[in-house]
Design an enzyme around this catalytic site. Structure first.
Site, PDB file in Angstrom:
ATOM      1  N   HIS A 127      -5.589  -1.244  -2.524  1.00 37.06           N
ATOM      2  CA  HIS A 127      -4.584  -2.000  -3.283  1.00 37.06           C
ATOM      3  C   HIS A 127      -3.252  -1.264  -3.392  1.00 37.06           C
ATOM      4  CE1 HIS A 127      -8.034  -4.473  -4.185  1.00 37.06           C
ATOM      5  NE2 HIS A 127      -8.619  -3.424  -4.772  1.00 37.06           N
ATOM      6  N   ARG A 128      -2.975  -0.393  -2.411  1.00 37.13           N
ATOM      7  CA  ARG A 128      -1.734   0.384  -2.367  1.00 37.13           C
ATOM      8  C   ARG A 128      -1.578   1.306  -3.579  1.00 37.13           C
ATOM      9  NH1 ARG A 128       0.885  -0.471   1.889  1.00 37.13           N
ATOM     10  NH2 ARG A 128       2.835   0.423   1.168  1.00 37.13           N
ATOM     11  N   LEU A 129      -2.711   1.701  -4.176  1.00 37.75           N
ATOM     12  CA  LEU A 129      -2.711   2.637  -5.293  1.00 37.75           C
ATOM     13  C   LEU A 129      -2.920   4.054  -4.742  1.00 37.75           C
ATOM     14  CD1 LEU A 129      -4.864   0.526  -7.790  1.00 37.75           C
ATOM     15  CD2 LEU A 129      -2.362   0.641  -7.580  1.00 37.75           C
TER      16      LEU A 129
END
Length: 194
Positions: free
Chosen positions: A172-174
């Site tokens: 999640h692009r974290l």
């Protein structure tokens, strides 16, 4: 984990994983420079040495990258290991390697690569491929039957890092970003927002 607070040890660990798992050139890195006018340029080069002093690559000292580094002796490096979903960014001043280091590395290169270093006027216009091939043939003749010494116009540079960032892809692009910054006593470490 051991070495986690030492960016050089962490880099060696990540490079070892990349060497085992990356299909092509795990030591490839983008080198970014700027010229005297501030015009940026980037190109891929190969890491040929790494230790606590920095990250080493070799080139023709009359090339565009060398001219950039002479005008503005700082550089950025980027390692991107797509299959590992990792990146390492390195920034810092640049210094020439010693003649002894340049000679030692040059001696490990294949003979054709050594001859190519003599034959190439890297980054200059080339009338035709035939011209380069003729220059290469001339070097074969010139050095026939003997060792090929390092050309005076060929050596290496060491990027002495003052910043090293380790980027790890997360769902999640974290992403996770760890930044090491050089200080007189060694390194400070912190996290950065993705």
């Amino acid at each position: 984990m051991p070495g986690q607070s030492d960016p050089h040890a962490l880099f060696e660990s990540w490079l070892a994983e990349a060497t085992a798992l990356e299909p092509n050139d795990p030591n490839a890195m983008a080198l970014a420079t700027v010229d005297a006018r501030g015009q940026p340029a980037a190109r891929m080069v190969l890491l040929k040495g790494h230790d606590a002093r920095g990250f080493v690559f070799y080139t023709n000292l009359e090339s565009r990258k060398a001219n950039d580094l002479h005008a503005a002796p700082r550089a950025g490096l980027l390692f991107h290991w797509k299959s590992l979903r990792r990146q390492v960014r390195v920034e810092g001043p640049v210094e020439r390697v010693s003649d002894a280091e340049g000679d030692a590395y040059f001696a490990t290169r294949g003979r054709d690569s050594q001859l190519g270093a003599w034959a190439s006027e890297q980054s200059r216009p080339l009338e035709s491929r035939a011209v380069f091939e003729a220059r290469f043939a001339d070097m074969e003749t010139r050095f026939a039957g003997g060792d090929v010494p390092r050309p005076p116009h060929w050596s290496g540079y060491r990027v002495v890092p003052d910043r090293i960032e380790f980027w790890q892809d997360r769902a999640h692009r974290l992403h996770e970003r760890r930044l090491f910054t050089a200080v007189p006593q060694g390194w400070t470490e912190g996290l950065m927002f993705p």
